[in-house]
Design a protein around this motif. Structure first.
Motif, PDB file in Angstrom:
ATOM      1  N   GLN A  28       8.868 116.520  91.648  1.00  0.00           N
ATOM      2  CA  GLN A  28       8.565 115.380  92.521  1.00  0.00           C
ATOM      3  C   GLN A  28       8.526 115.833  93.991  1.00  0.00           C
ATOM      4  OE1 GLN A  28      11.981 113.479  90.654  1.00  0.00           O
ATOM      5  NE2 GLN A  28      10.801 111.571  90.619  1.00  0.00           N
ATOM      6  N   PRO A  29       7.455 116.541  94.337  1.00  0.00           N
ATOM      7  CA  PRO A  29       7.410 117.147  95.686  1.00  0.00           C
ATOM      8  C   PRO A  29       7.431 116.122  96.817  1.00  0.00           C
ATOM      9  CG  PRO A  29       5.276 117.335  94.593  1.00  0.00           C
ATOM     10  CD  PRO A  29       6.237 116.814  93.570  1.00  0.00           C
ATOM     11  N   GLU A  30       7.120 114.872  96.501  1.00  0.00           N
ATOM     12  CA  GLU A  30       7.064 113.851  97.566  1.00  0.00           C
ATOM     13  C   GLU A  30       8.460 113.428  98.024  1.00  0.00           C
ATOM     14  OE1 GLU A  30       6.115 113.586  94.457  1.00  0.00           O
ATOM     15  OE2 GLU A  30       7.056 111.824  93.555  1.00  0.00           O
ATOM     16  N   LEU A  31       9.505 113.853  97.283  1.00  0.00           N
ATOM     17  CA  LEU A  31      10.867 113.416  97.619  1.00  0.00           C
ATOM     18  C   LEU A  31      11.673 114.437  98.408  1.00  0.00           C
ATOM     19  CD1 LEU A  31      11.984 111.805  94.208  1.00  0.00           C
ATOM     20  CD2 LEU A  31      10.955 110.695  96.205  1.00  0.00           C
ATOM     21  N   THR A  32      11.146 115.662  98.486  1.00  0.00           N
ATOM     22  CA  THR A  32      11.975 116.734  99.053  1.00  0.00           C
ATOM     23  C   THR A  32      11.190 117.613 100.019  1.00  0.00           C
ATOM     24  OG1 THR A  32      13.606 118.421  98.427  1.00  0.00           O
ATOM     25  CG2 THR A  32      11.565 118.359  97.139  1.00  0.00           C
ATOM     26  N   LEU A  33      11.859 118.620 100.564  1.00  0.00           N
ATOM     27  CA  LEU A  33      11.235 119.569 101.495  1.00  0.00           C
ATOM     28  C   LEU A  33      11.605 120.997 101.087  1.00  0.00           C
ATOM     29  CD1 LEU A  33      12.141 117.875 104.904  1.00  0.00           C
ATOM     30  CD2 LEU A  33       9.866 117.948 103.859  1.00  0.00           C
ATOM     31  N   GLY A  34      10.681 121.925 101.309  1.00  0.00           N
ATOM     32  CA  GLY A  34      10.985 123.339 101.072  1.00  0.00           C
ATOM     33  C   GLY A  34      11.861 123.887 102.192  1.00  0.00           C
ATOM     34  N   MET A  35      11.583 123.409 103.395  1.00  0.00           N
ATOM     35  CA  MET A  35      12.403 123.747 104.555  1.00  0.00           C
ATOM     36  C   MET A  35      12.378 122.554 105.494  1.00  0.00           C
ATOM     37  SD  MET A  35      12.314 127.319 106.556  1.00  0.00           S
ATOM     38  CE  MET A  35      12.123 128.655 105.453  1.00  0.00           C
ATOM     39  N   PRO A  36      13.534 122.223 106.092  1.00  0.00           N
ATOM     40  CA  PRO A  36      13.566 121.067 106.998  1.00  0.00           C
ATOM     41  C   PRO A  36      12.909 121.430 108.337  1.00  0.00           C
ATOM     42  CG  PRO A  36      15.658 122.204 107.081  1.00  0.00           C
ATOM     43  CD  PRO A  36      14.826 122.926 106.053  1.00  0.00           C
ATOM     44  N   PRO A  37      12.627 120.454 109.180  1.00  0.00           N
ATOM     45  CA  PRO A  37      12.070 120.764 110.494  1.00  0.00           C
ATOM     46  C   PRO A  37      13.020 121.686 111.260  1.00  0.00           C
ATOM     47  CG  PRO A  37      12.037 118.401 110.092  1.00  0.00           C
ATOM     48  CD  PRO A  37      12.847 119.004 109.001  1.00  0.00           C
ATOM     49  N   HIS A  38      12.495 122.769 111.783  1.00  0.00           N
ATOM     50  CA  HIS A  38      13.328 123.703 112.556  1.00  0.00           C
ATOM     51  C   HIS A  38      12.428 124.490 113.499  1.00  0.00           C
ATOM     52  CE1 HIS A  38      11.592 126.264 109.426  1.00  0.00           C
ATOM     53  NE2 HIS A  38      11.785 127.279 110.251  1.00  0.00           N
ATOM     54  N   SER A  39      13.039 125.134 114.488  1.00  0.00           N
ATOM     55  CA  SER A  39      12.290 126.117 115.262  1.00  0.00           C
ATOM     56  C   SER A  39      12.933 127.468 114.958  1.00  0.00           C
ATOM     57  CB  SER A  39      12.340 125.786 116.748  1.00  0.00           C
ATOM     58  OG  SER A  39      13.668 125.876 117.220  1.00  0.00           O
ATOM     59  N   ASP A  40      12.193 128.552 115.162  1.00  0.00           N
ATOM     60  CA  ASP A  40      12.738 129.875 114.857  1.00  0.00           C
ATOM     61  C   ASP A  40      13.496 130.389 116.077  1.00  0.00           C
ATOM     62  OD1 ASP A  40      11.506 129.551 112.440  1.00  0.00           O
ATOM     63  OD2 ASP A  40       9.915 131.013 112.795  1.00  0.00           O
ATOM     64  N   TYR A  41      14.671 130.985 115.865  1.00  0.00           N
ATOM     65  CA  TYR A  41      15.522 131.314 117.004  1.00  0.00           C
ATOM     66  C   TYR A  41      15.104 132.561 117.754  1.00  0.00           C
ATOM     67  CZ  TYR A  41      17.768 134.723 113.956  1.00  0.00           C
ATOM     68  OH  TYR A  41      18.003 135.775 113.123  1.00  0.00           O
ATOM     69  N   GLY A  42      14.307 133.426 117.152  1.00  0.00           N
ATOM     70  CA  GLY A  42      14.000 134.710 117.782  1.00  0.00           C
ATOM     71  C   GLY A  42      12.949 134.619 118.876  1.00  0.00           C
ATOM     72  N   PHE A  43      12.342 135.751 119.179  1.00  0.00           N
ATOM     73  CA  PHE A  43      11.311 135.806 120.212  1.00  0.00           C
ATOM     74  C   PHE A  43       9.976 135.383 119.602  1.00  0.00           C
ATOM     75  CE2 PHE A  43       8.487 137.834 123.313  1.00  0.00           C
ATOM     76  CZ  PHE A  43       9.107 137.459 124.493  1.00  0.00           C
TER      77      PHE A  43
END
Ligand code: OGA
Ligand code: NI
Length: 368
Positions: free
Chosen positions: A230-245
């Motif tokens: 049920q892909p409509e209920l979940t996320l592979g990764m939540p909203p984030h920004s990458d910490y590196g350069f």
């Protein structure tokens, strides 16, 4: 059931989820367990009641051709890079010099790693953030209340000889293929970073940062997103920004990456063989906010497993990350506090690094 019995059952359930999504799927699954169900506003398709549902076109990111970058059109390509970093925080790189075989073999051997028996994979499971190899699930599995539909393998990769001996020895060709991949991605990073810094037009300051970044850290993150009932209920990764350069992302041919563009989530169209490059928090700080470390997330689907390999490159642990002095003066004061990488890492290991918390916490709010 008594409260203590319920607590016991919940604990047993949680243990099961700690083993990851691949393990869960391998044991048969027809619906998404509650642990992975996100609140409605965070789900893949959330339409505000007053908005019509309109399927969004996939986003075509600006494309940077490395052959062009290294030719007589360099200054034009540099302007395209600057615009992409300002407006999208993302671009795609083609003609990057990495042989198709190197990236294909990397994806393929990673697939085989995740197909190993759980007992083999779990040898690398650890909560020690400084371990040279970490296998795990979700985003931050010891902190997340709701889990993500993703398992990962993280490999420290620079300097390679320091870390290589700790990498998984199974599948038997994993180390050698991943080492070639890591080395070539690092070379691509060095080249891209020079161009990105040149595009900021800060002369010697750029060269200095490039030299520092050459000795910086590299973390290769392999993401595995099994098909989800049920892909409509979940996320592979939540909203984030990458910490590196800067992050260099290799995807297989399955789409899933979405970026925040003009306040909406849009899916990035994967170009086979290309790399997605995105601005990380360190670069946003260094550019004093001119280049944007943009929120992104990952969707899953019901039919195709997806593998991606993100290579995160940062300043050395000993560096202090701060706005370039060339980009600040009395009219443009620094927008971010000086930040050392150790503080950065401490923060992300102690908190759920969702949204742009960390970057927000480094912002200086000028009173006018
Ligand atoms: C990451 C990331 C995107 C993807 O690893 O930080 O954003 O498509 N990955 O897997
Ligand atoms: Ni990311």
């Amino acid at each position: 059931m008594s409260p203590s019995m319920i607590a016991l059952v919940v604990e047993e359930e949680n243990k099961k989820y700690q083993r990851g999504v691949k393990h869960l799927c391998d044991n048969g699954l027809t619906e998404v367990p509650t642990k992975y169900i996100w609140p409605e506003p965070d789900r893949p398709i959330f339409t505000k009641p007053d908005k019509l549902i309109e399927p969004k076109q996939n986003l075509k990111l600006p494309i940077i051709d490395v052959a062009e970058l290294l030719g007589p059109n360099r200054s034009h390509v540099l302007r395209t890079i600057a615009e992409a970093c300002e407006n999208y925080g993302f671009f795609q790189v083609v003609n990057h010099g990495m042989e198709g075989d190197v990236s294909r073999y990397m994806i393929e051997v990673c697939k085989r790693f995740f197909e190993l028996p759980y007992e083999e994979r779990s040898k690398y499971m650890t909560s020690d953030m400084s371990a040279p190899v970490r296998y795990g699930t979700s985003f931050n599995q010891s902190k997340d209340n709701i889990f993500c539909w993703r398992d990962f393998l993280k490999l420290s990769a620079h300097p390679l000889p320091d870390y290589f001996p700790y990498w998984p020895s199974s599948p038997s060709d994993f180390r050698s293929l991943a080492a070639i991949y890591a080395k070539e991605t690092k070379e691509m990073f060095d080249l891209m970073v020079k161009a990105i810094l040149e595009s900021l037009e800060i002369d010697g300051e750029g060269d200095k940062a490039a030299e520092e970044l050459k000795e910086g850290s590299q973390l290769v993150v392999v993401n595995c997103y099994p098909p989800c009932p049920q892909p409509e209920l979940t996320l592979g990764m939540p909203p984030h920004s990458d910490y590196g350069f800067v992050t260099l992302l290799l995807q297989d041919d399955v789409e899933g990456l979405q970026i925040m563009y003009r306040d909406e989530w849009v899916t990035v169209d994967p170009i086979p063989g290309s790399f997605v490059v995105n601005v990380g928090d360190h670069l946003e700080i260094f550019s004093n906010g001119r280049y944007k470390s943009v929120l992104h997330r990952v969707l899953v689907n019901s039919t195709k497993p997806r593998i991606s390999v993100a290579s995160l490159h940062s300043f050395p642990l000993t560096s202090v990350v701060k706005p370039s002095p060339k980009l600040t003066d009395e009219h443009n004061p620094p927008q971010y506090m000086d930040t050392d990488f150790a503080t950065f890492l401490q923060y992300i290991s102690s908190r759920e690094p969702k949204w742009k918390n960390f970057l927000e916490s480094r912002k200086i709010h000028h009173i006018r």
